[in-house]
Motif scaffolding. Structure first.
Motif, PDB file in Angstrom:
ATOM      1  N   GLY A   1       1.829   6.733  -9.945  1.00 38.89           N
ATOM      2  CA  GLY A   1       2.777   7.833  -9.819  1.00 38.89           C
ATOM      3  C   GLY A   1       3.642   8.034 -11.045  1.00 38.89           C
TER       4      GLY A   1
ATOM      5  N   GLN B   1       8.364   3.531  -8.542  1.00 34.67           N
ATOM      6  CA  GLN B   1       8.857   3.910  -7.217  1.00 34.67           C
ATOM      7  C   GLN B   1      10.370   4.083  -7.211  1.00 34.67           C
ATOM      8  OE1 GLN B   1       6.804   4.830  -4.834  1.00 34.67           O
ATOM      9  NE2 GLN B   1       5.185   4.388  -6.314  1.00 34.67           N
TER      10      GLN B   1
ATOM     11  N   ARG C   1      11.171   7.392  -8.966  1.00 35.34           N
ATOM     12  CA  ARG C   1      10.873   8.537  -8.095  1.00 35.34           C
ATOM     13  C   ARG C   1      11.907   8.656  -6.976  1.00 35.34           C
ATOM     14  NH1 ARG C   1       6.399  11.442  -7.764  1.00 35.34           N
ATOM     15  NH2 ARG C   1       4.804  11.227  -9.371  1.00 35.34           N
TER      16      ARG C   1
END
Length: 691
Positions: free
Chosen positions: A650, A623, A626
């Protein structure tokens, strides 16, 4: 007058003329109930408005009996075709003038009937749910009397037919106590629960037939007050047996059945603790065995023969194991023997016995050959106060035997007497290896999550010494960093990797590669110029090179580091942080420096997806990457579960044994070419650590 009287009634009503037996008056409440207009109701026979068989029979008899009356429940039909349930009463009315009528009064019961039907449906569904659950359910009141239970409960406890205990029965607990291993203890536990209506509990129950049940008990509440208690029961017998089997498998070697490294460590802990306070530490010896040149057996005869040899070795070594000793397979062709109560003399005797057992020829089918082993010996307590220290001491002694010619044994010698000489030899051999071209690079594919596209390669250094065999980068790279020789090794890796990428490009394979840059190498005054020179000489586009910087680079002069990183970024080289999270990187560095990629260290990947700490750290890194617009790649991915978790989190890319081990350049090209995609996103690499 009559119409006004009807309108004054709160309930639907109409009057039936006694002579014509037709509806002579009707109020609005009745018209709403029927969904009719007045002209559709007035003048109609009463059975047309409430047309059950019971009503038809009543009106037929009413023509002969002017005092007939009826009170009952019936159904009438609304104009929309839907039924309406009503309570209906018909009473005779006689006027002073001699008029004869019947008054029909109705009370709409539709909502009540529908609510009752819904409650019955809900109760049926609740009962069906209760019967469908895998758990046994028992509901009792505050006094412990049975209110309800399902068939699963009866089956778990072996109640004949499940019908011996009806609602209101308090004798159920006697039946349960009879099948318990300790019925009296269970009785006391139930009494304690019933005496505390708000208590929540979870208990493990052992039955006389060997089964284990989990009992969870919660208070049953209504309007904020306890009204009883709900028990749920689940049979854990198979689950516990499976866990026990998994635990056994986790502590034993699958090939030979011998205890594994974990079991050996636990045994060492037990041995170290087997002493009363005030007594001297217990004495025992640990022998670390490594079969000599075992790789030749696998390469020549195949792994099936190699496995047979390993199993035979374990069978022979069991002959050297006493009742209180432990034999373990540590992995590959390495074994350990813990000799209880042994000091130097007993340990030496055990090592000689092992050598004698292994000296006997191995014969499989028509083949006969000899297997020898190098044995290192560590003694407790002198050579280590913890399992790791003791095992490391024995392993170091084993390696000294390997360096001295193999097929023998040696006791561990303290580091101050031996380590300096060993490190001097390793440093000399490492420098000779670079001069004589014994280093080589392997390349591990890195893959885009979700598409399986190979998008680059991680360059990994390898060293095979003629005498020592393969030497792990984890052994010589730290020494190279301490001596400063890592700068020379790093430049060789850079030139070799860039040259390989240029060669692939000339063959139509556009494959980004990357190398790790140590902090010392990065701090060299001409490092940026060296990178530019290497790219220029190989005629490789800078976008096909990535430099992975360890977090140690960021701990020095931050401004100087920023200056050099900007210069490298100006060349077009991609920069990344390797093994992110294991050092001291901060968001401040990531925001200021021209970094494009983060690599999640393998230590945070190994426990995925079950280790809560690894899950939290991996999610946080992904996270954060990103949020900062960085590509995130995970290393050391070995299972599909790890890969699937990272994809869901992700993460952009991964590498590891799940897709491919590090490959020679020709193997890498053969593996990648059929699925090659043209990309410019370089893949990070590690200078010395294998995946």
């Amino acid at each position: 007058m009559i119409g006004a009287l009807l309108e004054g009634l709160p309930e639907p009503a109409w009057l039936v003329d006694g002579e014509s037996l037709t509806v002579s008056a009707v109020n609005r409440a009745a018209l709403r109930l029927l969904g009719l207009k007045p002209e559709r109701a007035l003048g109609q026979p009463p059975a047309a408005l409430c047309g059950s068989l019971e009503d038809e029979a009543f009106w037929q008899g009413a023509s002969r009996d002017p005092f007939a009356r009826i009170r009952s429940d019936t159904v009438l039909t609304h104009s929309d075709g839907q039924p309406r349930w009503v309570s209906r009463s018909i009473s005779p009315v006689h006027t002073p003038e001699g008029g004869h009528y019947w008054l029909v009064l109705l009370h709409d019961q539709t909502r009540r009937r529908r609510a009752e039907a819904e409650r019955e449906t809900l109760l049926a569904e609740l009962r069906a749910t209760l019967e469908s659950t895998a758990d046994g359910i028992l509901v009792v009141d505050l006094g412990g009397r049975v209110r309800s239970f399902n068939r699963r409960f009866a089956k778990l406890w072996g109640l004949p037919g499940g019908l011996l205990h009806e609602p209101g029965d308090a004798g159920l607990w006697l039946s349960l106590q009879r099948v318990m291993r300790d019925g009296e203890q269970y009785r006391l536990r139930i009494e304690a629960l019933l005496d505390a209506p708000l208590m929540r509990s979870s208990d493990m129950l052992r039955l006389a037939d060997g089964r284990v049940l989990e009992q969870v008990s919660l208070p049953q509440m209504s309007r904020g007050e306890p009204i009883g208690r709900v028990f749920s029961f689940r049979d854990l017998s198979e689950k516990l047996a499976a866990h026990q089997r998994i635990e056994e498998l986790g502590r034993s070697d699958a090939l030979t059945g011998a205890p594994n490294r974990r079991a050996l460590a636990d045994r060492i802990v037990q041995q170290m603790a087997a002493v009363n306070t005030g007594e001297p530490p217990p004495a025992f010896a640990l022998l670390h065995l490594d079969l000599d040149r075992f790789k030749q057996i696998n390469d020549t005869l195949g792994h099936s023969y190699g496995d047979r040899v390993l199993r035979e070795v374990v069978e022979r070594l069991r002959g050297a194991v006493g009742a209180n000793d432990t034999l373990a397979r540590l992995g590959g062709d390495e074994f350990a023997l813990l000799v209880d109560g042994a000091q130097m003399f007993e340990a030496e005797a055990a090592a000689r016995h092992v050598q004698e057992l292994l000296a006997q020829p191995f014969s499989f089918d028509t083949l006969s050959f000899t297997v020898t082993a190098s044995c290192g010996i560590a003694l407790h307590p002198g050579d280590g106060g913890t399992p790791d220290e003791l095992m490391a001491s024995a392993e170091r002694a084993m390696h000294w035997v390997k360096e001295s010619g193999r097929a023998g044994f040696r006791f561990h010698v303290p580091r101050k007497e031996v380590d300096l000489l060993s490190r001097m030899r390793l440093d000399h051999d490492m420098r000779q290896a670079l001069a004589e071209g014994r280093f080589r690079l392997h390349y591990q594919p890195q893959v885009e999550l979700g598409s399986d596209r190979v998008i680059g390669a991680e360059a990994l250094i390898r060293w095979r010494d003629p005498q020592r065999g393969d030497i792990s980068p984890a052994e010589f790279i730290p020494l190279a960093e301490e001596s400063g020789f890592v700068v020379a090794i790093g430049e060789w890796v850079l030139r070799e990797a860039v040259g390989q990428a240029a060669y692939w490009l000339s063959r139509g394979l556009r494959m980004p590669v990357a190398v790790n840059v140590s902090a010392l190498q990065f701090q060299q005054a001409h490092f940026v110029e060296t990178v530019a020179e290497v790219l220029r000489e190989a005629m490789l586009p800078a976008s096909l090179l990535e430099l992975e910087l360890t977090e140690g680079v960021l701990l020095g002069d931050a401004e100087e580091a920023l200056k050099r990183m900007r210069a490298l970024a100006g060349l077009g080289v991609t920069l990344s942080i390797d093994d992110f999270g294991t050092g001291y990187s901060s968001l401040g560095y990531l925001k200021r420096f021209p970094i494009q990629r983060l690599k999640i260290d393998r230590s945070f990947v190994q426990g995925l997806p079950n280790d809560a700490s690894d899950v939290g750290i991996a999610n946080a890194i992904v996270q954060m990457g990103r949020a900062l617009g960085l590509q995130v790649i995970a290393e050391g991915v070995e299972t599909e579960a790890q890969r699937d978790f990272l994809a869901q989190a992700g993460c952009h890319e991964f590498q590891g044994y799940l897709f491919a081990k590090p490959l020679r350049p020709d193997e890498f090209e053969q593996r990648v070419r059929p699925r090659r995609h043209v990309v410019d996103s370089p893949v990070s690499g590690w200078l010395g650590l294998a995946s």
